[in-house]
Design a protein around this motif. Structure first.
Motif, mmCIF file in Angstrom:
data_model
loop_
_atom_site.group_PDB
_atom_site.id
_atom_site.type_symbol
_atom_site.label_atom_id
_atom_site.label_comp_id
_atom_site.label_asym_id
_atom_site.label_seq_id
_atom_site.Cartn_x
_atom_site.Cartn_y
_atom_site.Cartn_z
ATOM 1 N N LEU A 116 2.112 -5.314 -3.095
ATOM 2 C CA LEU A 116 3.091 -5.275 -2.001
ATOM 3 C C LEU A 116 3.587 -3.860 -1.749
ATOM 4 O O LEU A 116 3.685 -3.426 -0.601
ATOM 5 C CB LEU A 116 4.262 -6.208 -2.306
ATOM 6 N N HIS A 117 3.899 -3.152 -2.811
ATOM 7 C CA HIS A 117 4.460 -1.811 -2.652
ATOM 8 C C HIS A 117 3.465 -0.855 -1.985
ATOM 9 O O HIS A 117 3.786 -0.231 -0.967
ATOM 10 C CB HIS A 117 4.898 -1.256 -4.011
ATOM 11 N N PHE A 118 2.275 -0.767 -2.556
ATOM 12 C CA PHE A 118 1.306 0.206 -2.053
ATOM 13 C C PHE A 118 0.449 -0.335 -0.918
ATOM 14 O O PHE A 118 0.018 0.427 -0.052
ATOM 15 C CB PHE A 118 0.422 0.714 -3.200
ATOM 16 N N GLY A 119 0.210 -1.641 -0.893
ATOM 17 C CA GLY A 119 -0.647 -2.214 0.135
ATOM 18 C C GLY A 119 0.070 -2.567 1.427
ATOM 19 O O GLY A 119 -0.555 -2.663 2.480
ATOM 20 N N TYR A 120 1.391 -2.747 1.350
ATOM 21 C CA TYR A 120 2.123 -3.192 2.536
ATOM 22 C C TYR A 120 3.363 -2.344 2.826
ATOM 23 O O TYR A 120 3.513 -1.825 3.924
ATOM 24 C CB TYR A 120 2.525 -4.679 2.403
ATOM 25 N N ILE A 121 4.265 -2.240 1.884
ATOM 26 C CA ILE A 121 5.562 -1.627 2.146
ATOM 27 C C ILE A 121 5.446 -0.181 2.632
ATOM 28 O O ILE A 121 6.083 0.193 3.618
ATOM 29 C CB ILE A 121 6.482 -1.725 0.913
ATOM 30 N N ILE A 122 4.649 0.625 1.972
ATOM 31 C CA ILE A 122 4.522 2.035 2.353
ATOM 32 C C ILE A 122 4.072 2.153 3.820
ATOM 33 O O ILE A 122 4.661 2.892 4.611
ATOM 34 C CB ILE A 122 3.556 2.782 1.413
ATOM 35 N N GLY A 123 3.065 1.394 4.201
ATOM 36 C CA GLY A 123 2.577 1.422 5.583
ATOM 37 C C GLY A 123 3.573 0.847 6.570
ATOM 38 O O GLY A 123 3.751 1.380 7.675
ATOM 39 N N GLU A 124 4.250 -0.228 6.190
ATOM 40 C CA GLU A 124 5.246 -0.827 7.079
ATOM 41 C C GLU A 124 6.414 0.126 7.310
ATOM 42 O O GLU A 124 6.947 0.190 8.425
ATOM 43 C CB GLU A 124 5.752 -2.143 6.494
ATOM 44 N N GLU A 125 6.784 0.861 6.284
ATOM 45 C CA GLU A 125 7.883 1.816 6.456
ATOM 46 C C GLU A 125 7.486 2.953 7.390
ATOM 47 O O GLU A 125 8.297 3.395 8.201
ATOM 48 C CB GLU A 125 8.349 2.346 5.103
ATOM 49 N N LYS A 126 6.251 3.405 7.304
ATOM 50 C CA LYS A 126 5.774 4.434 8.249
ATOM 51 C C LYS A 126 5.816 3.897 9.676
ATOM 52 O O LYS A 126 6.248 4.582 10.602
ATOM 53 C CB LYS A 126 4.352 4.872 7.895
ATOM 54 N N GLN A 127 5.363 2.670 9.845
ATOM 55 C CA GLN A 127 5.357 2.047 11.163
ATOM 56 C C GLN A 127 6.785 1.865 11.693
ATOM 57 O O GLN A 127 7.064 2.143 12.859
ATOM 58 C CB GLN A 127 4.632 0.705 11.089
ATOM 59 N N ASP A 128 7.696 1.397 10.830
ATOM 60 C CA ASP A 128 9.084 1.207 11.251
ATOM 61 C C ASP A 128 9.761 2.543 11.577
ATOM 62 O O ASP A 128 10.562 2.626 12.509
ATOM 63 C CB ASP A 128 9.885 0.463 10.174
#
Length: 147
Positions: A116-128
Motif C-alpha cells: 500500500l505504501h509504495f504501490g499506492y500511497i506514494i503515487g496517489e499523493e503525487k496525483q493529489d
C-alpha cells in the motif's frame, strides 16, 4: 487485464496469513485468552475502512486507485489519517495476526503495509498534490499519512 487493486492484495494477505498460521506458524507469541484481543482490533479496523469508504461516496469522489479524485476529503476518519481505508486493511490483518497468536501471520501485515505504501500511497499523493496543490500540502501538514 485490469491492474490489481488494494482489496485483491488484502484478500491475498488474509489467505496468506491464514495459510502461514496453519502450515508454518513459527513461534507462538500469544496464548488464549490474549489472542482474543485481535477481535476488537479487527472490528475497529473494519469500521474505519467502511466509514472512510462511505465518506468518499458521500463526497462524490472515487475510491478507485489511479482515478483522479474530484474532492479532497478531510473530515471524519480523514482527520486522523490521510489513508484510513488502507489503515483499515492493514489493521484487519494486524488483528488477525493477534488472533492467531503465531509469528508468521505478521508477514502479511508487513506485506500489506509495503504494497500500500509504495504501490499506492506514494503515487496517489503525487496525483493529489498535482490536483489540489496548496490545499493538499496544508492537509498533509495537519494529518499524518497513517496515524
Amino acid at each position: 487485464m485490469a491492474p490489481l487493486t488494494p482489496p485483491f492484495y488484502f484478500l491475498a494477505g488474509l489467505a496468506g496469513s491464514t495459510l502461514l498460521h496453519f502450515f508454518y506458524p513459527g513461534m507462538k507469541l500469544l496464548s488464549f485468552p490474549w489472542t482474543l484481543l485481535g477481535i476488537p482490533v479487527m472490528v475497529w479496523a473494519f469500521w474505519i475502512e467502511l466509514k472512510a469508504d462511505q465518506q468518499f461516496k458521500q463526497h462524490g469522489t472515487t475510491v478507485k486507485p489511479g482515478l483522479e479524485s474530484t474532492k479532497l476529503v478531510t473530515d471524519g476518519a480523514f482527520k486522523v489519517s490521510r489513508n484510513p481505508m488502507y489503515l483499515g486493511m492493514v489493521g484487519m490483518l494486524f488483528g488477525l495476526a493477534i488472533l492467531f497468536g503465531t509469528l508468521t501471520p505478521w508477514l502479511a501485515v508487513i506485506y500489506m503495509f509495503l504494497i500500500l505504501h509504495f504501490g499506492y500511497i506514494i503515487g496517489e499523493e503525487k496525483q493529489d498534490r498535482a490536483t489540489f496543490g496548496r490545499e493538499f500540502d496544508d492537509y498533509c501538514a495537519r494529518v499524518r499519512r497513517w496515524i
